[in-house]
Every structure is written in C-alpha cells, then in structure tokens.
Enzyme design. Sequence first.
Site, short mmCIF file in Angstrom:
data_model
loop_
_atom_site.label_atom_id
_atom_site.label_comp_id
_atom_site.label_asym_id
_atom_site.label_seq_id
_atom_site.Cartn_x
_atom_site.Cartn_y
_atom_site.Cartn_z
N TRP A 1 0.82 -1.22 0.00
CA TRP A 1 0.00 0.00 0.00
C TRP A 1 0.85 1.27 0.00
CZ3 TRP A 1 -4.59 -0.85 3.97
CH2 TRP A 1 -5.48 -1.78 3.44
N LYS A 2 2.15 1.12 0.19
CA LYS A 2 3.05 2.30 0.25
C LYS A 2 2.51 3.29 1.28
CE LYS A 2 4.32 1.25 -4.44
NZ LYS A 2 5.03 1.66 -5.63
N HIS B 1 12.81 -2.47 -1.31
CA HIS B 1 12.00 -1.93 -2.41
C HIS B 1 12.79 -0.82 -3.11
CE1 HIS B 1 8.80 0.09 -4.54
NE2 HIS B 1 8.07 -1.00 -4.39
N GLU C 1 11.23 -7.14 -9.26
CA GLU C 1 10.47 -5.90 -9.46
C GLU C 1 11.41 -4.79 -9.94
OE1 GLU C 1 6.95 -4.42 -7.08
OE2 GLU C 1 8.58 -3.25 -6.22
N SER D 1 3.34 -3.05 -12.11
CA SER D 1 2.17 -2.86 -13.00
C SER D 1 1.32 -4.11 -13.15
CB SER D 1 2.63 -2.35 -14.37
OG SER D 1 3.32 -1.13 -14.25
#
Length: 237
Positions: A21-22, A103, A157, A197
């Site tokens: 959800w950042k 991340h 990612e 995405s």
Amino acid sequence: MVDEAACRKSKMTQPLIIANWKMNPPDSKEAFDLASEIKKGIEGLEVEVVLCPPFVYIPQLLPAKTLLIGAQDCSWEQEGPFTGEISPQMLKNLGCTHVILGHSERRQLGETLEMVNKKAKAALAVGLLPVVCIGEEIEKEMNIVSRDIKNLILAYEPSWAISTSGGRAVSPEDMGNVAALMKRFIPSDTPILYGGSVDSNNVKSFLGPDLAQGVLVGAASLNAKEFIQLVKIAAMQ
Ligand code: PEP
C-alpha cells in the site's frame, strides 16, 4: 543467527499475493474499510494474501483473520537507540508474518544491498518472512542480499516496471528468464514473485511453475474491486 526453525516458510501450494500500500491511504478509516472489503471479497479463495499497510495501520488491521499482515520495511536491529526505526521483533510481536525489504523506492533513499541483507537476517531471526525486492542488476543483487540466507521470498520488481513511475509490466518471457537466473543463487523451493504494474488483466500471465509463484501489487491493491478480481484470477491458477 538466523532462526530458520522459527520461520513459517510459505509452502507455495497456493499463489502468494502481496499488497504494497506504500504511503496510502491517507486515514485509518479508509485503511480499515479497504482491508474489510478485500477480506470479504477473497474469503474462501485458495490463495495467500498479505496486506502491507503503513506501520501505523497495522494494529487495527490485524484482526482481519483471512488476511495476513506484513510491513513495508524494518530495522536490522531489534531494539535500542535507533530513532524512527521499527524492529522486526516489534512487527512479529504485533502479529505480522512478512516484511517487504529493499524496495526500489527505499533503495532510491540510500538503502544498500548490504543493509537489505542485514534486515533480512534480522527478520528471519524472529520468524518474519522477508520479501526481498530484486531489480535490474540481478546477479549482483542476488549475491549480496541472499548471502548466508536460505529462507527468502524474492520479488523480481525492476523500478522501471512500477506503475507510479509510468512503468509497464515485463513480459512473461522475461519473467521466466529472470526466475531461471535467480534460481542459480537460491534453493529450488524459494518462492519468486513478480512485481510491477500487475493488474487483473495481466496477473495470470506471470504465474506458473517456471514463472512467478505470486505477485507483489502496488497501485491495484488500493482499489478493492480491482484487487479482489486480481486475487480471484490468481486463485484459479
Ligand atoms: C510496487 O511498487 O511494489 C508495485 C508493485 O507497484 P505497482 O503495482 O503500482 O507497479
């Protein structure tokens, strides 16, 4: 020391869907409503879903029994004079099962591969499963982040594939090639996820024994209807 026995390794008999959800949503009621709607929408599906909200929402989301809750980062220390940090032990004590590490948005803030390796070991030491993001320099990153560690979950990612940076998803062929490359560094049963995405239209194309065993989802995980649809499609794999 990595306490491997304490780690509940994801058996990957079901696809693993991790929602990042950042720094969203902006208030706790929205976070609660989003988690509740997702929980209702995925009940009974053969899939493992982990919501990773901002730290401050974790306690209120933990009673959502059909969902697992993870964090988006942690310290490599368990306690002490580290202003602003949150330890793996604190997350474990709350009831978190997973933590996203390395991340690309954190790496842009200065986090190094050595730091990610230390964080992953600290997480495993208390029985939290690290979901380590690997981007463009696969061999170099795998060498450092997986050093002396067996129980990782990896997420391929690349930063250029992330939707909010105007990205586009990698092709399933590329995912397959990267998975094969990653497997040269890790035990063969290490779960590999794809992130960047992913939505309900493309999720199916990334899942498979020689592709990814799950996905890491950013923007699409903030829209309950879209995310539930994505999870339903993943559950049919
Ligand atoms: C992410 O940044 O972890 C991510 C998966 O983002 P998105 O799905 O929005 O590309």
